[in-house]
Design an enzyme around this catalytic site. Structure first.
Site, short mmCIF file in Angstrom:
data_model
loop_
_atom_site.label_atom_id
_atom_site.label_comp_id
_atom_site.label_asym_id
_atom_site.label_seq_id
_atom_site.Cartn_x
_atom_site.Cartn_y
_atom_site.Cartn_z
N ASP A 33 0.83 -1.20 0.00
CA ASP A 33 0.00 0.00 0.00
C ASP A 33 0.87 1.25 0.00
O ASP A 33 1.48 1.59 1.01
CB ASP A 33 -0.90 0.00 1.24
CG ASP A 33 -2.02 -1.01 1.11
OD1 ASP A 33 -2.76 -0.95 0.10
OD2 ASP A 33 -2.15 -1.87 1.99
N MET A 35 1.09 5.19 -0.10
CA MET A 35 0.25 6.36 0.21
C MET A 35 1.12 7.62 0.25
O MET A 35 2.23 7.59 0.79
CB MET A 35 -0.41 6.18 1.57
CG MET A 35 -1.21 4.89 1.69
SD MET A 35 -2.12 4.85 3.24
CE MET A 35 -2.75 3.16 3.21
N MET A 66 -1.87 4.61 -3.91
CA MET A 66 -2.84 5.60 -3.42
C MET A 66 -2.14 6.95 -3.44
O MET A 66 -1.84 7.55 -2.41
CB MET A 66 -3.31 5.23 -2.01
CG MET A 66 -4.30 4.07 -2.01
SD MET A 66 -4.49 3.32 -0.39
CE MET A 66 -3.15 2.14 -0.46
C1 DX5 Z 1 -6.28 0.64 2.90
C2 DX5 Z 1 -5.35 -0.33 2.23
C3 DX5 Z 1 -5.53 -1.74 2.62
C4 DX5 Z 1 -5.36 -2.02 4.08
C5 DX5 Z 1 -6.40 -3.02 4.45
O1 DX5 Z 1 -6.13 1.88 2.34
O2 DX5 Z 1 -5.50 -0.27 0.83
O3 DX5 Z 1 -4.76 -2.62 1.83
O4 DX5 Z 1 -4.10 -2.51 4.43
O5 DX5 Z 1 -6.36 -3.22 5.82
P1 DX5 Z 1 -7.42 -4.10 6.58
O6 DX5 Z 1 -7.36 -5.49 5.98
O7 DX5 Z 1 -6.95 -4.05 7.99
O8 DX5 Z 1 -8.76 -3.47 6.36
ZN ZN Z 2 -4.49 -1.81 -0.49
#
Ligand code: DX5
Ligand code: ZN
Length: 216
Positions: A33, A35, A66
């Site tokens: 992920d 960000m 993201m």
């Molecule tokens: C959120 C991320 C996810 C996150 C999911 O923005 O894209 O990949 O890690 O986390 P859980 O499984 O804890 O909802």
């Molecule tokens: Zn994700």
């Protein structure tokens, strides 16, 4: 059915071991992920983390960008060793170009939809993408609750795939636990991201097995 642990909830001081641990437990992808603190209100890591993980696992690296203007960083993430790169349709006016750029790098291309974004917004790239990520929470943080309305979107994408012979896989991300994974599977999902459910547990292997049981 594929399981993709999100390292967002891993212990970053032991990131390599955390990746090897889930690989040994038989998962399918490592979900990363990325960000930028602009597109989402949180900051994580860049291409150098992908490059550091590349030699320590054989698993495909599933990179979820993201970030605003993802086109600027596609080449960097590809060169770092990503196997799948996914861009949010909300983060660029040029989602078609972003998909083209990812494919030109020889990497599988994906697009991502936030919970409030309709499928209509990616209608004209559906035939070109390898993966579509349906956010089942609002992006930015791990550990949030699954948004039930997103299940209908999974079913719609599955229907479009069957009607048109599209080849994309449908991935779901956010609030995935066995109960919500089962609902998404029923609707047509193929790839299941889980962060806190796996890495937040005392026994991550048992959690991976529990997911596997509802997905098989
Ligand atoms: C959120 C991320 C996810 C996150 C999911 O923005 O894209 O990949 O890690 O986390 P859980 O499984 O804890 O909802
Ligand atoms: Zn994700």
């Amino acid at each position: 059915m594929k399981i993709a642990p999100s390292i967002l909830s891993a212990d970053f001081a032991r990131l390599g071991e955390e990746v090897k641990m889930v690989e040994a437990a038989g998962v399918d992808y490592i979900h990363i992920d990325v960000m930028d603190g602009n597109f989402v209100p949180n900051i994580t890591f860049g291409p150098s983390v992908v490059a550091s993980l590349r030699p320590i696992t054989k698993l495909p690296l599933d990179v979820h960008l993201m970030i605003d203007a993802p086109e600027k960083y596609i080449a960097d993430f590809a060169k770092a060793g990503s196997d799948i790169i996914m861009a949010h349709v909300e983060a660029t006016p040029h989602i078609h170009r972003a998909v083209q750029m990812i494919k030109q790098e020889g990497v599988k291309a994906g697009v991502v939809l936030n919970p409030g974004t309709p499928i209509e917004s990616i209608k004209y790239v559906l035939s070109q993408v390898d993966q579509i990520l349906i956010m089942t929470v609002n992006p930015g943080f791990g550990g949030q609750s699954f948004i039930e309305e997103t299940v209908a979107k999974i079913a719609e994408l599955d229907q479009l795939r069957k009607e048109n012979g599209y080849h994309y896989e449908i991935e779901v991300d956010g609030g995935i636990v066995p109960e919500t994974a089962a609902k998404c599977k029923e609707a047509g999902a193929d790839v299941f991201v889980a962060g806190s459910y796996i890495y937040g547990a005392e026994d991550p292997e048992a959690r991976i097995q529990a997911l596997r049981e509802v997905l098989n």
